[in-house]
Scaffold this motif. Sequence first.
Motif, PDB file in Angstrom:
ATOM      1  N   ILE A  41      42.257  29.180  20.437  1.00  0.00           N
ATOM      2  CA  ILE A  41      41.772  29.429  21.796  1.00  0.00           C
ATOM      3  C   ILE A  41      41.400  28.122  22.473  1.00  0.00           C
ATOM      4  N   ASP A  42      40.818  27.203  21.712  1.00  0.00           N
ATOM      5  CA  ASP A  42      40.487  25.894  22.282  1.00  0.00           C
ATOM      6  C   ASP A  42      41.750  25.159  22.721  1.00  0.00           C
ATOM      7  N   ASP A  43      42.816  25.243  21.924  1.00  0.00           N
ATOM      8  CA  ASP A  43      44.090  24.623  22.319  1.00  0.00           C
ATOM      9  C   ASP A  43      44.597  25.214  23.631  1.00  0.00           C
ATOM     10  N   LEU A  44      44.530  26.534  23.739  1.00  0.00           N
ATOM     11  CA  LEU A  44      45.010  27.190  24.956  1.00  0.00           C
ATOM     12  C   LEU A  44      44.170  26.789  26.163  1.00  0.00           C
ATOM     13  N   ASP A  45      42.872  26.668  25.978  1.00  0.00           N
ATOM     14  CA  ASP A  45      42.018  26.247  27.092  1.00  0.00           C
ATOM     15  C   ASP A  45      42.325  24.811  27.511  1.00  0.00           C
ATOM     16  N   ARG A  46      42.631  23.960  26.542  1.00  0.00           N
ATOM     17  CA  ARG A  46      43.008  22.583  26.887  1.00  0.00           C
ATOM     18  C   ARG A  46      44.348  22.545  27.605  1.00  0.00           C
ATOM     19  N   ALA A  47      45.259  23.425  27.210  1.00  0.00           N
ATOM     20  CA  ALA A  47      46.544  23.495  27.913  1.00  0.00           C
ATOM     21  C   ALA A  47      46.343  23.972  29.347  1.00  0.00           C
ATOM     22  N   GLY A 142      51.612  27.482  42.139  1.00  0.00           N
ATOM     23  CA  GLY A 142      50.537  27.024  41.263  1.00  0.00           C
ATOM     24  C   GLY A 142      51.016  26.911  39.836  1.00  0.00           C
ATOM     25  N   PRO A 143      50.111  26.650  38.884  1.00  0.00           N
ATOM     26  CA  PRO A 143      50.507  26.581  37.472  1.00  0.00           C
ATOM     27  C   PRO A 143      51.128  27.897  37.013  1.00  0.00           C
ATOM     28  N   ALA A 144      52.179  27.792  36.227  1.00  0.00           N
ATOM     29  CA  ALA A 144      52.930  28.966  35.791  1.00  0.00           C
ATOM     30  C   ALA A 144      52.954  29.055  34.269  1.00  0.00           C
ATOM     31  N   SER A 212      47.828  37.080  26.309  1.00  0.00           N
ATOM     32  CA  SER A 212      46.669  37.723  26.923  1.00  0.00           C
ATOM     33  C   SER A 212      45.645  36.688  27.380  1.00  0.00           C
ATOM     34  N   HIS A 213      45.429  35.638  26.598  1.00  0.00           N
ATOM     35  CA  HIS A 213      44.447  34.619  26.979  1.00  0.00           C
ATOM     36  C   HIS A 213      44.925  33.818  28.187  1.00  0.00           C
ATOM     37  N   LEU A 214      46.183  33.428  28.179  1.00  0.00           N
ATOM     38  CA  LEU A 214      46.683  32.604  29.280  1.00  0.00           C
ATOM     39  C   LEU A 214      46.805  33.400  30.570  1.00  0.00           C
ATOM     40  N   ILE A 215      47.296  34.621  30.496  1.00  0.00           N
ATOM     41  CA  ILE A 215      47.465  35.424  31.709  1.00  0.00           C
ATOM     42  C   ILE A 215      46.113  35.762  32.330  1.00  0.00           C
ATOM     43  N   SER A 217      43.610  33.886  32.559  1.00  0.00           N
ATOM     44  CA  SER A 217      43.005  32.726  33.205  1.00  0.00           C
ATOM     45  C   SER A 217      43.342  32.677  34.693  1.00  0.00           C
ATOM     46  N   ASP A 218      42.347  32.287  35.495  1.00  0.00           N
ATOM     47  CA  ASP A 218      42.590  32.118  36.927  1.00  0.00           C
ATOM     48  C   ASP A 218      43.522  30.949  37.216  1.00  0.00           C
ATOM     49  N   VAL A 219      43.727  30.077  36.246  1.00  0.00           N
ATOM     50  CA  VAL A 219      44.605  28.916  36.454  1.00  0.00           C
ATOM     51  C   VAL A 219      46.048  29.365  36.673  1.00  0.00           C
ATOM     52  N   ILE A 220      46.503  30.332  35.884  1.00  0.00           N
ATOM     53  CA  ILE A 220      47.907  30.761  35.920  1.00  0.00           C
ATOM     54  C   ILE A 220      48.136  31.676  37.119  1.00  0.00           C
TER      55      ILE A 220
END
Length: 475
Positions: A41-47, A142-144, A212-215, A217-220
């Motif tokens: 999860i930390d890796d995904l948050d850094r990405a 935006g980021p995809a 599920s974690h990436l989708i 996020s408000d970033v994506i």
Amino acid sequence: MYPTINMHIAGAAISAADRASEPVIDPATEEVLGHVPHATIDDLDRALASVDRGFGGWSAAAPLVRAQILRRAGDVLRARADDYAAVLTAEQGKPLAEAKGEVLTCADVLDWYAEEGRRVYGRTVPGRNPAVRHIVVREPVGPALGLTPWNFPMFMAAHKVGGALAAGCSLILKPSEETPASAMLLVEALYEAGLPADALALVFGVPAQVSSHLIASDVIRKISFTGSVAVGRHLMTLSAEGLKRTTMELGGHAPVIVCDDVDVAAIARQASAAKFRNAGQVCVSPTRFFVHHAVHDQFLEEFSKAASAIRVGPGSDPQSQMGPLANPRRVQAMERLVADARQRGAQVATGGERIGNQGFFFAPTILHDIGEDAQIMQEEPFGPIATVSPFADLSEAIERANETPYGLAGYAFAQSSAALAELGNRVRVGMLGLNTFSISTVETPFGGIKYSGHGREGGNEGLDGYLDTRLLTQA
């Protein structure tokens, strides 16, 4: 020759050492090629933080600069096509010639998007009041997030990466863990070509956890997925929570209609080449053949003859014309579909069984005398199985072609201009080949209708999903 698999996040390469991972299996030998690291999860948050930072700089870069980087990456792929093809074949199984063709096509994809990205134009709309101007602008969304499968591991990644980067979007790419090296080589070629590290991240992991974690996020702001209907429906549900734009390419079950006024032998040979390319693991693979009863028996004989002559073997063997299936799940699916069809009265013209006991090889298979209630008439085989059924009149054939909920690709062969017009008007697919099995190029839009999804990749439509349209009214 198989490389160490790394994730790439914010300029750092992250291997499988000292973390959860899974093996990458050679489908021809069942040997372990390497290990693919799983993101935490930390890796995904850094990405996420990386592509969030990267979006600002990349979206502000001149389209010409973005184009130059994409073109240089295409040149890297061309220069190393033989080496990259060997890696692709090792992890996916397809013959070397097909693998090299995929690498070279990826270079063409990057070239195409490089040029299309320079042509993202707005327009000025005359106002009703001469003192007012309406200005339409198109800007990156935006980021995809790009989620890609194992059947064309570099090509699918190139479409999503090329479209996003050309439009000015940053991207997190999550390829299949079964074929990780092909996508990794593409990403590394882009970095080598000068792409900023924060414009593109590469992650692997447990698919449900990662998506599920990436989708969430408000970033994506955009998700592009290629895969099954079931997974696509789930990802759309996740995306709906944040009202995020989606492109979904969800497979198909392509019908083929063969009329009685064509060169039957020639079409049967073409059908064999198209059907058994990549061992049938192609979403536009022709599968359900409906042949006019007057030429049905001749077509079945010629099609079966061509299929039985295909040399099946390891993709690394230059003599092989069809490699193994990509994983044992596909072998099990083929065995299930053939057994069900036989139980319902179908006959096997050729093939119908696994080849050997090492590797995931399955014989090119053609079924006939098959009932409409057989599973394979409704379920995409995604493997080297085709069915052949007779029809009496064109309207009947079109109705049967349209019976499934899928609508990705279809094919039809006729000489009558009236028949071709009717086929073009009534066969409900996103892409229809009339007198050809070659329907897809980098210049044309790729995608389906109905359960086969929405949105397009390729062509100038390939950029649309990564762009917002805004109106500026100036008085």
